[in-house]
Design a protein around this motif. Structure first.
Motif, PDB file in Angstrom:
ATOM      1  N   LEU A 140       0.821  -1.212   0.000  1.00  0.00           N
ATOM      2  CA  LEU A 140       0.000   0.000   0.000  1.00  0.00           C
ATOM      3  C   LEU A 140       0.851   1.255   0.000  1.00  0.00           C
ATOM      4  CD1 LEU A 140      -2.724  -1.047   2.612  1.00  0.00           C
ATOM      5  CD2 LEU A 140      -2.895  -1.107   0.107  1.00  0.00           C
ATOM      6  N   ARG A 141       2.016   1.206   0.684  1.00  0.00           N
ATOM      7  CA  ARG A 141       2.880   2.384   0.753  1.00  0.00           C
ATOM      8  C   ARG A 141       3.453   2.728  -0.625  1.00  0.00           C
ATOM      9  NH1 ARG A 141       6.225   4.238   5.163  1.00  0.00           N
ATOM     10  NH2 ARG A 141       5.837   2.280   6.282  1.00  0.00           N
ATOM     11  N   ALA A 142       3.610   1.708  -1.461  1.00  0.00           N
ATOM     12  CA  ALA A 142       4.249   1.940  -2.765  1.00  0.00           C
ATOM     13  C   ALA A 142       3.469   2.938  -3.618  1.00  0.00           C
ATOM     14  CB  ALA A 142       4.408   0.612  -3.507  1.00  0.00           C
ATOM     15  N   GLY A 143       2.188   3.015  -3.446  1.00  0.00           N
ATOM     16  CA  GLY A 143       1.387   3.935  -4.255  1.00  0.00           C
ATOM     17  C   GLY A 143       1.156   5.279  -3.616  1.00  0.00           C
ATOM     18  N   THR A 144       1.891   5.584  -2.530  1.00  0.00           N
ATOM     19  CA  THR A 144       1.710   6.852  -1.825  1.00  0.00           C
ATOM     20  C   THR A 144       3.060   7.543  -1.660  1.00  0.00           C
ATOM     21  OG1 THR A 144       2.031   5.883   0.372  1.00  0.00           O
ATOM     22  CG2 THR A 144      -0.201   5.805  -0.532  1.00  0.00           C
ATOM     23  N   SER A 145       3.003   8.737  -1.093  1.00  0.00           N
ATOM     24  CA  SER A 145       4.238   9.492  -0.805  1.00  0.00           C
ATOM     25  C   SER A 145       4.552   9.492   0.688  1.00  0.00           C
ATOM     26  CB  SER A 145       4.084  10.937  -1.313  1.00  0.00           C
ATOM     27  OG  SER A 145       2.964  11.554  -0.664  1.00  0.00           O
ATOM     28  N   ILE A 146       4.132   8.446   1.386  1.00  0.00           N
ATOM     29  CA  ILE A 146       4.354   8.359   2.837  1.00  0.00           C
ATOM     30  C   ILE A 146       5.844   8.161   3.116  1.00  0.00           C
ATOM     31  CG2 ILE A 146       3.845   7.017   4.904  1.00  0.00           C
ATOM     32  CD1 ILE A 146       1.177   6.234   3.600  1.00  0.00           C
ATOM     33  N   PRO A 147       6.449   8.926   4.048  1.00  0.00           N
ATOM     34  CA  PRO A 147       7.873   8.769   4.374  1.00  0.00           C
ATOM     35  C   PRO A 147       8.174   7.341   4.855  1.00  0.00           C
ATOM     36  CG  PRO A 147       7.040  10.817   5.280  1.00  0.00           C
ATOM     37  CD  PRO A 147       5.850  10.055   4.773  1.00  0.00           C
ATOM     38  N   ALA A 148       9.394   6.895   4.603  1.00  0.00           N
ATOM     39  CA  ALA A 148       9.771   5.515   4.922  1.00  0.00           C
ATOM     40  C   ALA A 148       9.853   5.257   6.422  1.00  0.00           C
ATOM     41  CB  ALA A 148      11.104   5.182   4.257  1.00  0.00           C
ATOM     42  N   ASP A 149      10.101   6.315   7.225  1.00  0.00           N
ATOM     43  CA  ASP A 149      10.278   6.089   8.666  1.00  0.00           C
ATOM     44  C   ASP A 149       8.953   6.055   9.432  1.00  0.00           C
ATOM     45  OD1 ASP A 149       9.701   8.739   8.234  1.00  0.00           O
ATOM     46  OD2 ASP A 149      11.023   9.485   9.823  1.00  0.00           O
ATOM     47  N   VAL A 150       7.830   6.202   8.747  1.00  0.00           N
ATOM     48  CA  VAL A 150       6.534   6.156   9.404  1.00  0.00           C
ATOM     49  C   VAL A 150       6.115   4.699   9.553  1.00  0.00           C
ATOM     50  CG1 VAL A 150       4.110   6.834   9.282  1.00  0.00           C
ATOM     51  CG2 VAL A 150       5.882   8.389   8.459  1.00  0.00           C
ATOM     52  N   THR A 151       5.665   4.341  10.731  1.00  0.00           N
ATOM     53  CA  THR A 151       5.194   2.976  10.985  1.00  0.00           C
ATOM     54  C   THR A 151       3.680   2.980  11.167  1.00  0.00           C
ATOM     55  OG1 THR A 151       5.558   3.200  13.378  1.00  0.00           O
ATOM     56  CG2 THR A 151       7.365   2.302  12.073  1.00  0.00           C
ATOM     57  N   PHE A 152       3.064   1.809  10.898  1.00  0.00           N
ATOM     58  CA  PHE A 152       1.600   1.724  10.914  1.00  0.00           C
ATOM     59  C   PHE A 152       1.126   0.546  11.761  1.00  0.00           C
ATOM     60  CE2 PHE A 152       2.579   3.950   6.990  1.00  0.00           C
ATOM     61  CZ  PHE A 152       1.669   4.986   6.998  1.00  0.00           C
ATOM     62  N   ASP A 153      -0.090   0.709  12.257  1.00  0.00           N
ATOM     63  CA  ASP A 153      -0.792  -0.380  12.928  1.00  0.00           C
ATOM     64  C   ASP A 153      -2.281  -0.082  12.796  1.00  0.00           C
ATOM     65  OD1 ASP A 153      -1.277  -2.692  14.275  1.00  0.00           O
ATOM     66  OD2 ASP A 153      -0.814  -1.903  16.267  1.00  0.00           O
ATOM     67  N   ALA A 154      -3.105  -1.049  13.172  1.00  0.00           N
ATOM     68  CA  ALA A 154      -4.553  -0.862  13.091  1.00  0.00           C
ATOM     69  C   ALA A 154      -5.196  -1.520  14.290  1.00  0.00           C
ATOM     70  CB  ALA A 154      -5.099  -1.437  11.792  1.00  0.00           C
TER      71      ALA A 154
END
Length: 487
Positions: free
Chosen positions: A77-91
């Motif tokens: 999902l990150r590949a199609g966005t401009s989200i910085p690499a150092d941001v981490t995700f959870d849900a």
């Protein structure tokens, strides 16, 4: 509290420094981690699933949460966005509801919120694309069927099947079931700062638990004896009592009471009367000397005729006066060699002149003759024997006695204790068990008052005109040893 728990507590208590060290290290690590951990921000974006009953949507949302947490999902999902690499995700799901919260952790609040919103959009589009593709395939198939059916039947009325297919096509296009939609694209940002107090609390609890486990592990791996349970389990020798030392923190009354308990244990044994008890240790003689003297004193205070015999041939105790070594050469001299103790009904036989090599005199026949003579002068004879490691004297003395007691210092190696017990067993000595003593009783003997001076080996009374026997009187070249003594 059962004995197992008591033993574990004692093992931890004896190794308190291990617990303290591990706890301090954990506190230091917790403090360092809290001080070096930067402040972060968590942005949130919430999605909602609609189209079914709330219960069904909640179950479906758990499945979507599992998909989001798959290792390959976020990078895709990150590949199609401009989200910085150092941001981490959870849900996270919101209780038992059809709501999913996307969380993005970043170093500043703006990046955290924008990343959460972008990831929410990307995830909902990814999930909805699959749903939309299925709906479109269904609509295409229905439209194909619709094109093959006439709008009106032969009599000019509207074809009911045509109308039914058209309704199904319209319903499929309007179907929003299992679709993720944005509930709150920007649900807010939370600041996460390190809490030093909480970190230290967790570190202290964790360090304490790890320290206790480390102490128990060391106790299990240790080859040294630190308690009565250790003595029994690691050596197979049955403990009689444990005597505290001067630095143990226990009152002198505790030692007195345990010595009395030891005296009672001895009296309960089915031993001949009069009784000869020999005390020996694996190494050193100070522990056995002190205990023999104290037991003799207790027996004398109970009105028994007690005889204390120092048979350990300690150079420090040879004061030029005749004693046990001279009695070995001539047991008939024992009545003249016995001294009055400071307590009525207590007699003391000193070491005698120190012999560099007592082997020719210390035969089984001579030892038996000495002990038989001593029996005629007391109800109980306490013999401070040499250490097992000093040679064969200790084994012969303990075998000739009616019973033997092994004196063990706390911290002794289990292998050394087992070797001493095996040596006594090979000599056919009747070992009652072991007395566990505080190691400080040995380490502090040079500063302590010698028990022999306390209970009867001090200066002779002024009216005692017996002449002392000098070392030269029993030198090896002047011994006369009968042939039968060597049998």
């Amino acid at each position: 509290m059962n004995s197992t728990w008591k033993r574990r507590i004692e093992q931890v208590r004896r190794r308190w420094w291990v617990v303290a060290a591990v706890t301090v290290l954990a506190l230091a690590g917790g403090a360092l981690s809290a001080l070096t951990t930067p402040t972060t921000y968590v942005g949130k974006s919430t999605l909602v699933l609609s189209g079914r009953t709330p219960e069904q949507d909640a179950v479906m949302m758990v499945g979507y949460l599992t998909i989001f947490r798959e290792p390959a999902t976020i990078p895709r999902l990150r590949a199609g966005t401009s989200i910085p690499a150092d941001v981490t995700f959870d849900a996270q799901t919101v209780a038992a509801s059809p709501i999913l919260t996307i969380e993005a952790t970043a170093s500043d609040p703006g990046t955290a919120q924008s990343a959460a919103t972008a990831m929410g959009v990307a995830f909902s589009d990814d999930i909805n694309a699959v749903q939309k593709e299925g709906i479109q395939d269904n609509v295409t198939d229905l439209e194909r069927q619709l094109g093959q059916i006439p709008r009106v039947d032969p009599n000019g009325a509207t074809n009911p099947y045509y109308a039914s297919l058209q309704e199904r096509i319209d319903a499929a296009r309007a179907n929003l079931a299992d679709q993720l939609t944005a509930l709150q694209p920007e649900a807010g940002v939370a600041k996460v700062a390190p809490n030093i107090t909480s970190a230290l609390g967790r570190a202290a609890i964790g360090g304490l638990v790890l320290g206790i486990l480390a102490a128990l592990g060391l106790a299990a791996l240790s080859s040294r004896v630190s308690s009565e349970d250790d003595l029994r389990e690691k050596t197979g020798v049955e403990p009689l009592v444990e005597l505290p030392g001067p630095r143990s923190g226990e009152s002198p009354g505790v030692r007195r009471d345990r010595l009395r308990a030891l005296t009672n244990l001895i009296s309960l044994e089915d031993l001949p009367k009069p009784t000869v008890i020999a005390l020996t240790a694996g190494h050193g003689t100070w522990g056995s000397r002190n205990i023999a003297a104290e037991l003799a004193e207790l027996s004398a205070r109970r009105g028994e005729r007690a005889v204390l015999v120092y048979a350990d041939n300690e150079p420090a105790q040879a004061r030029g006066e005749a004693g046990f070594n001279e009695a070995l050469a001539d047991p008939s001299r024992i009545p003249d060699l016995l001294r009055d103790g400071d307590i009525p009904s207590l007699k003391v036989l000193a070491v005698g002149a120190h012999l560099a090599d007592r082997y020719p005199l210390a035969t089984r026949a001579r030892i038996l003759a000495v002990l038989d003579e001593l029996r005629s002068h007391g109800d109980i004879v306490l013999v401070a024997a040499p250490a097992i490691s000093d040679g064969g004297d200790a084994s012969l003395l303990c075998a000739a006695a009616d019973a033997a007691i092994l004196v063990v210092a706390v911290g002794s190696r289990a292998g050394d204790i087992s070797a001493a017990a095996e040596a006594l067993e090979r000599a056919h000595a009747a070992v009652l068990g072991a007395v566990l003593i505080d190691a400080t009783q040995i380490s502090m003997h040079s500063a302590a008052v010698d028990r022999s001076d306390v209970i009867g080996l001090g200066q002779r009374p002024a009216h005692d005109h017996r002449s002392p026997v000098h070392t030269a009187d029993i030198r090896p070249h002047s011994w006369s040893v009968p042939e039968q003594d060597h049998a």
